[in-house]
Design a protein around this motif. Structure first.
Motif, mmCIF file in Angstrom:
data_model
loop_
_atom_site.group_PDB
_atom_site.id
_atom_site.type_symbol
_atom_site.label_atom_id
_atom_site.label_comp_id
_atom_site.label_asym_id
_atom_site.label_seq_id
_atom_site.Cartn_x
_atom_site.Cartn_y
_atom_site.Cartn_z
ATOM 1 N N ARG A 64 0.833 -1.203 0.000
ATOM 2 C CA ARG A 64 0.000 0.000 0.000
ATOM 3 C C ARG A 64 0.867 1.252 0.000
ATOM 4 O O ARG A 64 0.447 2.297 0.469
ATOM 5 C CB ARG A 64 -0.926 0.009 1.213
ATOM 6 N N GLY A 65 2.090 1.131 -0.528
ATOM 7 C CA GLY A 65 3.002 2.259 -0.569
ATOM 8 C C GLY A 65 3.988 2.272 0.579
ATOM 9 O O GLY A 65 4.857 3.144 0.650
ATOM 10 N N ARG A 66 3.880 1.289 1.482
ATOM 11 C CA ARG A 66 4.790 1.220 2.630
ATOM 12 C C ARG A 66 5.673 -0.022 2.575
ATOM 13 O O ARG A 66 6.274 -0.405 3.567
ATOM 14 C CB ARG A 66 3.980 1.223 3.931
ATOM 15 N N GLY A 67 5.704 -0.670 1.428
ATOM 16 C CA GLY A 67 6.458 -1.912 1.315
ATOM 17 C C GLY A 67 5.537 -3.117 1.410
ATOM 18 O O GLY A 67 4.382 -3.014 1.857
ATOM 19 N N GLN A 144 -0.626 18.297 -3.627
ATOM 20 C CA GLN A 144 -1.453 18.236 -2.428
ATOM 21 C C GLN A 144 -1.114 17.018 -1.582
ATOM 22 O O GLN A 144 -1.193 17.074 -0.343
ATOM 23 C CB GLN A 144 -2.932 18.207 -2.830
ATOM 24 N N ARG A 145 -0.698 15.931 -2.216
ATOM 25 C CA ARG A 145 -0.368 14.705 -1.479
ATOM 26 C C ARG A 145 1.070 14.690 -0.981
ATOM 27 O O ARG A 145 1.516 13.695 -0.420
ATOM 28 C CB ARG A 145 -0.639 13.489 -2.367
ATOM 29 N N GLY A 146 1.801 15.767 -1.212
ATOM 30 C CA GLY A 146 3.130 15.884 -0.639
ATOM 31 C C GLY A 146 4.264 15.374 -1.485
ATOM 32 O O GLY A 146 5.382 15.216 -0.990
ATOM 33 N N MET A 147 4.022 15.136 -2.783
ATOM 34 C CA MET A 147 5.099 14.643 -3.626
ATOM 35 C C MET A 147 6.140 15.734 -3.889
ATOM 36 O O MET A 147 7.317 15.433 -4.111
ATOM 37 C CB MET A 147 4.548 14.108 -4.954
ATOM 38 N N THR A 172 11.851 1.067 -8.077
ATOM 39 C CA THR A 172 10.558 0.440 -8.333
ATOM 40 C C THR A 172 9.524 0.935 -7.325
ATOM 41 O O THR A 172 9.777 0.958 -6.127
ATOM 42 C CB THR A 172 10.675 -1.081 -8.225
ATOM 43 N N GLY A 173 8.366 1.347 -7.823
ATOM 44 C CA GLY A 173 7.291 1.784 -6.943
ATOM 45 C C GLY A 173 7.455 3.183 -6.391
ATOM 46 O O GLY A 173 6.675 3.605 -5.537
ATOM 47 N N ALA A 174 8.442 3.928 -6.887
ATOM 48 C CA ALA A 174 8.675 5.277 -6.359
ATOM 49 C C ALA A 174 7.719 6.312 -6.944
ATOM 50 O O ALA A 174 7.624 7.424 -6.424
ATOM 51 C CB ALA A 174 10.122 5.704 -6.621
ATOM 52 N N ASP A 314 9.433 7.444 3.961
ATOM 53 C CA ASP A 314 8.447 7.151 5.011
ATOM 54 C C ASP A 314 7.059 6.899 4.437
ATOM 55 O O ASP A 314 6.041 7.380 4.970
ATOM 56 C CB ASP A 314 8.389 8.298 6.033
ATOM 57 N N GLY A 315 7.012 6.167 3.324
ATOM 58 C CA GLY A 315 5.734 5.813 2.726
ATOM 59 C C GLY A 315 5.135 6.878 1.836
ATOM 60 O O GLY A 315 4.039 6.690 1.307
#
Length: 338
Positions: A64-67, A144-147, A172-174, A314-315
């Protein structure tokens, strides 16, 4: 086996509890209408899940984005995982068996499925499913989501407006594909965007997007349409922005070739763990395409105006830096944007 695709309700909705399609508007993910998906359907429907993994008899893991995290509820045996892998690949129109133990397909809606059968997968057949974002995210959404912050957002919009050729890098997944899609969606609606990918993943909120996808050979070894040919075809389609998707090997040659044809506003993505590793990563990919270090450096500096690197902190997916490629004693280097 059924091959129709249906829109399914999000978990937790009233319609979902009755087993009916949702009647209210909102983000939804498309899934094949096939019973083979039942063991994984709960996770595939979760809008927060980006990846689902089945690691043989060790069970299911989701990200879910945290590994990757192990989940409970289904402990398959090898026969079940193998049958599931064969069924999922078949839904994408390809065949998986002992003669062809590895396969990669894309379902309608952008879901990507990769499978490897045992004994090539040493501890049991494995399945990897990459799920696209349920929502089509814009640069404003990502900010808005902090990217990235307001200053970086302005830099990114300026790069798009100035038609700078971009390379988006990251692990991967970044969030490479997510950011690239948002950048391209911010292009002028009069631009004709042609994207070329090994497996089509880019989804743009843009009125003039032409998607090309490479095709692997059939069982007789015929019918392949490689990236290199698609680049040549795309150049005949009068693209305003030419995009070659993720480069994992010698296709970096096609990316640099495409962006060195005089077209502006093009882009691509490359795996790299950090900004400092980008030059070495490009040199390694260039070597696979028969290019030496000096050749890669000249091609990259000529083709790429800016490198945008993304990472997971940190996710949270974040833009870690924006640099430009430069020549240093004939080798490829990077320096911060002015």
């Amino acid at each position: 086996m059924a091959s129709a695709f249906v829109v399914v309700p999000r978990p937790g909705s009233a319609a979902a509890s009755r087993g009916e399609p949702a009647s209210v508007p909102g983000p939804r993910r498309q899934l094949p209408d096939d019973a083979a998906l039942d063991p994984l359907r709960e996770y595939l429907l979760d809008p927060d899940v980006t990846d689902v993994f089945v690691n043989g008899e060790r069970g299911v893991f989701i990200d879910r984005g945290r590994g990757a995290e192990a989940v409970e509820g289904w402990c398959p045996n090898e026969a079940e995982v193998r049958a599931l892998a064969v069924a999922l690949i078949a839904l994408g129109g390809r065949h998986l068996d002992d003669a062809t133990p590895c396969a990669d397909v894309r379902w309608a809606g952008g879901i990507r499925v990769h499978a490897v059968l045992s004994p090539v997968a040493c501890e049991g057949s494995v399945i990897s499913i990459r799920l696209p974002a349920v929502e089509q995210l814009s640069l404003a959404d990502l900010e808005q989501r902090g990217m990235f912050d307001t200053a970086v957002a302005a830099d990114l919009r300026r790069l798009v407006e100035e038609r700078t050729n971009l390379l988006v890098t990251g692990a991967t997944g970044a969030g490479k594909t997510t950011l690239l899609a948002a950048l391209l969606s911010a292009a002028s609606p009069t631009d004709r965007i042609v994207t070329i990918e090994d497996v089509a993943e880019l989804r743009l909120d843009h009125p003039h997007h032409v998607r090309l996808e490479a095709r692997q050979p059939n069982l007789e070894g015929a019918g392949a349409v490689p990236l290199a040919r698609l680049v040549r075809e795309a150049l005949r389609m009068r693209p305003d922005r030419l995009v070659v998707g993720e480069c994992r090997g010698e296709e970096v040659r096609e990316l640099l070739t495409a962006l060195n044809t005089g077209h502006q506003g093009g882009a691509g993505t490359v795996h790299a763990s950090g900004l400092a590793e980008v030059p070495a990563r490009l040199e390694a990919l260039g070597a696979l395409a028969g290019l030496d270090d000096h050749g890669v450096a000249r091609q990259v500096v000529s083709a790429i105006g800016a490198v945008v690197h993304v990472g997971n902190v940190d996710g949270v997916r974040r833009v870690m830096g924006i640099v430009r490629p430069v020549l240093r004693d004939g080798r490829l280097g990077i320096e911060e944007q002015a």
